[in-house]
Design an enzyme around this catalytic site. Structure first.
Site, PDB file in Angstrom:
ATOM      1  N   HIS A  92       0.852  -1.194   0.000  1.00  0.00           N
ATOM      2  CA  HIS A  92       0.000   0.000   0.000  1.00  0.00           C
ATOM      3  C   HIS A  92       0.883   1.239   0.000  1.00  0.00           C
ATOM      4  CE1 HIS A  92      -4.071   1.644   0.398  1.00  0.00           C
ATOM      5  NE2 HIS A  92      -3.471   2.681   0.945  1.00  0.00           N
ATOM      6  N   ASP A 171     -13.720   2.521   6.953  1.00  0.00           N
ATOM      7  CA  ASP A 171     -12.794   3.292   6.118  1.00  0.00           C
ATOM      8  C   ASP A 171     -13.476   3.747   4.834  1.00  0.00           C
ATOM      9  OD1 ASP A 171     -10.154   4.413   5.577  1.00  0.00           O
ATOM     10  OD2 ASP A 171     -10.079   2.956   3.953  1.00  0.00           O
ATOM     11  N   ARG A 178     -13.058  12.320   4.509  1.00  0.00           N
ATOM     12  CA  ARG A 178     -11.770  13.024   4.678  1.00  0.00           C
ATOM     13  C   ARG A 178     -11.360  13.711   3.394  1.00  0.00           C
ATOM     14  NH1 ARG A 178      -7.930   8.721   5.883  1.00  0.00           N
ATOM     15  NH2 ARG A 178      -6.326  10.312   6.076  1.00  0.00           N
ATOM     16  N   SER A 193      -6.560   4.401   8.554  1.00  0.00           N
ATOM     17  CA  SER A 193      -7.213   4.155   7.268  1.00  0.00           C
ATOM     18  C   SER A 193      -6.502   3.019   6.520  1.00  0.00           C
ATOM     19  CB  SER A 193      -7.191   5.452   6.447  1.00  0.00           C
ATOM     20  OG  SER A 193      -7.473   5.201   5.092  1.00  0.00           O
ATOM     21  N   LYS A 197      -7.740  -1.348   6.397  1.00  0.00           N
ATOM     22  CA  LYS A 197      -8.024  -2.063   5.132  1.00  0.00           C
ATOM     23  C   LYS A 197      -7.102  -3.247   4.964  1.00  0.00           C
ATOM     24  CE  LYS A 197      -7.365   1.549   2.222  1.00  0.00           C
ATOM     25  NZ  LYS A 197      -7.559   2.789   2.922  1.00  0.00           N
TER      26      LYS A 197
END
Ligand code: URA
Length: 446
Positions: A92, A171, A178, A193, A197
């Site tokens: 990520h 999320d 956000r 966040s 995930k």
């Protein structure tokens, strides 16, 4: 007189907003109350937005951060992929301009024998999102059910979806809020966040790409390192292997930013072409995934395996298969005209001669969003065809009136504003600058 007056205390979002506004510290129960209430629709957007802004300004300490991450993680299911053979590994990125490596490394790593169950996000702030990019492929479905997600993973070893009502639903809602309330660039909120995930995916290991520089949420390297530390710690605390690479975002990654154009540039890399910086980072991140997933004994072997998956065309075939299994038109791999394209083109020319000394990379992302490539409100629709093509990188020589950036657009409503932002984002100096810093600045958690 009541023996236990505290039993009468009923939590209210308005009190928790005030508490955070006044620098108070939340208990785990308070955070659970906010997250579960918001996920179920009992706390409205405006109260969550106010709390997010208070948390952004006042910050979250380590125990609040842990509570928030876990509360968001357990807002949905944690996928159990133990019936699938082999290790499950993901990557990520904290986000940047032109950062499309997920589209490249997922097929590389799946072709190399690991399973990549990837839950990604949409555009956030000035950065583009993997889901929006994938959705520029006609028919591509990023909203698979849990059952479909498993089936695609089983069949081809990779699946790329968004947060759903089943997986990381908190999320899904908070991320969109956000994006529209300027509450993105905060270490606690980003960590919760991302990790909520990723920990829901049923992975064994995670590679984090933490961006730093003028196009990153963490512009200062020290902040990026802190974010990397809290995310790696969180992963390890939850029993996952994890590393974080701190990588450069002082300028866009690759030459193209904008959804369908980023798909094209990713396919180019999978065809063993494409820009060197994008290719190098994709290989490096893939190598770490192979290594953490115990597919290779060391990083060098991982790099060689990643290179081989690209040079033999196996990663490209995997990408094609992944597109087909998620309902997309796989013919885009050969025929880029099947992807959305903007109708109009304009050039931003250099007003002086010299060398590109620096770029304010965030401004490129803002300009792209302004042209329709991002959202200003949650419900805005993305224009997948708009894009920026960057002709000059830091250190390059530039002549007066030479093109710096090509803009591909559909509506000129905000073209002059976008053009000015882009032009002002370049610092041109007479002297050749010191070479820009290396792509990978450091690695944490290895
Ligand atoms: N990526 C995410 O998934 N969340 C953030 O907050 C930032 C980047």
């Amino acid at each position: 007189m009541l023996a236990f007056p505290f039993l009468l205390y009923r939590m209210r979002a308005v009190d928790l907003i005030r508490k955070k506004r006044d620098s108070g510290e939340h208990s785990r129960e308070e955070i659970d109350f906010l997250i579960s209430g918001y996920t179920r629709g009992e706390i409205p957007d405006y109260q969550m937005a106010a709390w997010l802004m208070a948390a952004w300004i006042r910050g979250l300490n380590r125990s609040e951060l842990a509570a928030l991450t876990e509360s968001m993680l357990y807002s949905g299911e944690v996928v159990n992929l133990s019936d699938l053979p082999g290790k499950k590994v993901d990557k990520h990125s904290t986000g940047g301009v032109g950062d499309k490596t997920s589209l490249i490394l997922a097929p590389i790593v799946a072709a190399g024998g690991l399973t990549v169950p990837m839950i990604s996000g949409r555009g956030l702030g000035h950065t583009g999102g993997t889901l929006d990019k994938l959705e520029s492929i006609p028919g591509f479905n990023t909203a698979l059910t849990l059952e479909e997600f498993r089936r695609v993973l089983k069949e081809c070893g990779m699946a790329l979806i968004g947060q759903t009502a089943e997986i990381a639903p908190a999320d899904k809602k908070i991320y969109a809020l956000r994006d529209a309330t300027s509450t993105v660039e905060n270490i606690g909120l980003i960590c919760a966040s991302i990790m909520s995930k990723k920990l829901a995916e049923g992975i064994d290991a995670l590679v984090l790409d933490v961006k730093t520089g003028s196009g990153a949420f963490m512009q200062k390297e020290a902040d990026a390192v802190l974010l990397a530390e809290v995310m790696v710690d969180t992963a390890k605390r939850m029993g996952k292997k994890a590393v974080a690479l701190i990588t450069d975002m002082d300028q866009p990654l690759g030459r193209l930013a904008g959804h369908s154009h980023e798909v094209i540039e990713s396919i180019e890399v999978l065809k063993n072409r494409g820009p060197k910086d994008l290719r190098d980072l994709s290989i490096e991140l893939s190598a770490w995934m192979f290594f953490l997933g115990e597919r290779t004994k060391n990083l060098d072997e991982g790099r060689r395996l990643a290179e081989m998956m690209v040079s033999t065309g196996q990663a490209l075939e995997k990408f094609r298969e992944g597109i087909r299994l998620q309902g997309g038109d796989e013919r885009v791999v050969e025929d880029y005209e099947r992807l959305p394209q903007a109708r109009l083109r304009a050039e931003v020319l250099s007003e002086s001669q010299g060398y590109v000394a620096a770029t304010n990379c965030m401004e490129f992302g803002i300009a792209l969003a302004m042209l329709g490539g991002g959202r200003e409100k949650k419900e805005d629709k993305i224009d997948h065809g708009v894009a920026l093509e960057f002709h000059k990188r830091i250190g390059d020589r530039v002549e007066k009136n030479e093109p710096l950036v090509s803009i591909f657009y559909n509506s000129d409503a905000r073209l002059s504003e976008a053009r000015a932002l882009i032009a002002n984002a370049f610092s041109i100096s007479e002297k050749s600058p010191a070479k820009p810093s290396t792509l990978v600045r450091s690695v944490l958690g290895a």
